[in-house]
Motif scaffolding. Structure first.
Motif, PDB file in Angstrom:
ATOM      1  N   GLY A  49       5.458  10.464 -28.134  1.00  0.00           N
ATOM      2  CA  GLY A  49       6.475   9.698 -28.788  1.00  0.00           C
ATOM      3  C   GLY A  49       5.809   9.253 -30.400  1.00  0.00           C
ATOM      4  N   ILE A  50       4.586   8.701 -30.291  1.00  0.00           N
ATOM      5  CA  ILE A  50       3.845   8.241 -31.209  1.00  0.00           C
ATOM      6  C   ILE A  50       3.831   9.286 -32.386  1.00  0.00           C
ATOM      7  N   TYR A  51       3.346  10.337 -31.842  1.00  0.00           N
ATOM      8  CA  TYR A  51       3.370  11.631 -32.932  1.00  0.00           C
ATOM      9  C   TYR A  51       4.540  11.761 -33.614  1.00  0.00           C
ATOM     10  N   ALA A  52       5.616  11.690 -32.865  1.00  0.00           N
ATOM     11  CA  ALA A  52       7.098  12.133 -33.577  1.00  0.00           C
ATOM     12  C   ALA A  52       7.138  11.116 -34.530  1.00  0.00           C
ATOM     13  N   LEU A  53       7.108   9.629 -34.434  1.00  0.00           N
ATOM     14  CA  LEU A  53       7.445   8.784 -35.236  1.00  0.00           C
ATOM     15  C   LEU A  53       6.504   8.912 -36.332  1.00  0.00           C
ATOM     16  N   ALA A  54       4.993   9.315 -36.155  1.00  0.00           N
ATOM     17  CA  ALA A  54       4.245   9.393 -37.123  1.00  0.00           C
ATOM     18  C   ALA A  54       4.615  10.385 -38.194  1.00  0.00           C
TER      19      ALA A  54
END
Length: 440
Positions: free
Chosen positions: A278-283
């Protein structure tokens, strides 16, 4: 006389503008920022501001949610050998049904809303009991919270428990306030807290910790609006926190979710896989995103991309600008709900509007906080935005409830009455009656 002189009347001479000397300071000009602030404040204080904010923000969230559900669920539908628009079609049908519920709720009188409080609570409790009956209830992702309706449709009664607690709790507290019983702590707690705990128990039988947290937030919101003293509020909060700690400690799955707060690595056994991706997608979205439909994480990397983690896909495809827009819409909706609750004199409207606002705001904060890695993953959808008809229907009815309350404000009601066609027709009819009998 002046008229007998034959001369035309003279014009008044225009005074010459004052000449500013070279060394004199310029006259102060009106501050443009202050002028803009004054105009914005005047528009913000209009009677129909809350009405338009609730209606407009909820409509935009729902429409944008439909777009993102289609984009986020396409790949998963194809992997399940389903049409690409399978999840979108189901969500669109739920949105249409929810819009009908919203229109009905916003047109219903407040007395009818209060009359429906007990029937909705009774039906919800009955359905939540049916969930635990073998052969009727269905387990999804380890949670026994669903009733199979046939075909591709199933129902989650715990989502309707939020609406039932808001309506029933608001009616209960309003009747007790009319009788001036809320000054006694036993009347403030009983039967509100026991009934809420009964609903929480039925929800926890199915293992749905996320919905239980939202229901607890609604309970605290109602107690706070009722003016619960600090000691009483702290006591109920301590009991709820103790029960929450016990439930988390006794479940390895919940302990693993708690350990994934702020994780930057999937960890042993990939237990933090969902949180990290989820953090990868936002980043990877940057400021403006990779483009609608161009997400990489939805290709099997991020679990639940169209439900619990649809905000992450939004950040990847629409970037920071898209996520901030969604958060701004939820902030506007929350402000409008607080404004409706704060400006009314009707205790039921105050409690119900505050309960609905607490419900939607708390659920949005928990969902977004989990996606950002600031809170444990609770498995709650983003209101009006994530996929799920069982969550969308009661939420849209609650939005209709807020709109009905905003329309009932005396100033808003007068402003709406002035816009009705009959006002112009009555004005024209009065003008016709005012004519003399010989005029045609």
């Amino acid at each position: 006389m002046a008229g007998s002189s034959g001369r035309a009347p003279t014009r008044l001479a225009r005074r010459p503008a004052p000449v500013r000397s070279a060394g004199a300071p310029r006259p102060p000009r009106e501050n443009a920022v202050r002028r803009f602030y004054t105009r914005a404040k005047r528009a913000w204080d209009r009677p129909l501001t809350a009405y338009y904010l609730i209606f407009g923000s909820s409509l935009l969230i729902t429409v944008l949610g439909l777009v993102m559900v289609y984009s986020a669920s396409m790949i998963q539908a194809l992997q399940l050998d389903l049409p690409a628009a399978y999840f979108f079609r189901k969500q669109f049908v739920a949105a249409v049904l929810g819009s009908i519920l919203l229109l009905v709720a916003m047109r219903m009188p407040i007395k009818l809303h209060r009359a429906l409080a007990y029937p909705i609570l009774a039906v919800t409790v009955f359905l939540m009991v049916l969930v635990q009956v073998p052969g009727i209830g269905r387990s999804v992702n380890g949670n026994q919270n669903w009733i199979y309706l046939g075909g591709p449709f199933q129902l989650q009664p715990s989502e309707f428990a939020k609406l039932a607690l808001v309506l029933w709790g608001a009616d209960l507290l309003a009747r007790k306030q009319d009788k001036r019983l809320l000054t006694q702590w036993k009347h403030m707690l009983v039967p509100l807290v026991p009934v809420a705990f009964m609903l929480l128990g039925l929800i926890m039988l199915g293992g749905d910790m996320g919905t239980a947290i939202i229901l607890t937030a609604i309970l605290f919101g109602l107690l706070w609006l009722a003016g619960a003293p600090t000691r009483l509020f702290a006591g109920v909060l301590s009991i709820a926190a103790l029960l929450g700690v016990i439930l988390i400690k006794t479940s390895p799955n919940r302990m693993a979710r708690l350990a994934c707060i702020g994780a930057t690595d999937p960890g042993p056994g990939d237990q933090c896989w969902q949180a990290v991706h989820g953090i990868y997608a936002l980043a990877s979205g940057g400021f403006f995103g990779s483009g609608l439909g161009a997400s990489v994480e939805k290709w099997g990397q991020l679990p639940e991309p169209h439900t619990d983690f649809i905000f992450a896909i939004t950040g990847e495809e629409l970037g920071l600008a898209g996520t901030l827009s969604v958060l701004a819409l939820f902030a506007a909706l929350g402000y409008a709900g607080i404004r409706v609750a704060g400006r009314t004199e009707d205790p039921f409207v105050r409690y119900a509007a505050g309960g609905v606002t607490t419900w939607i705001t708390a659920q949005a904060v928990i969902n977004v906080g989990a996606v950002l890695g600031l809170l444990p993953i609770a498995g709650v959808p983003l209101p009006l935005f994530s996929y799920g008809g069982s969550a969308l229907l009661p939420t849209m009815f609650a939005i209709g409830l807020l709109i009905a309350f905003a329309r009932e404000d005396p100033a808003a009601k007068a402003a709406l009455a002035m816009r009705q066609p009959r006002v112009r027709w009555n004005t024209m009819r009065r003008r016709v009656k005012a004519r003399s009998s010989g005029e045609r």
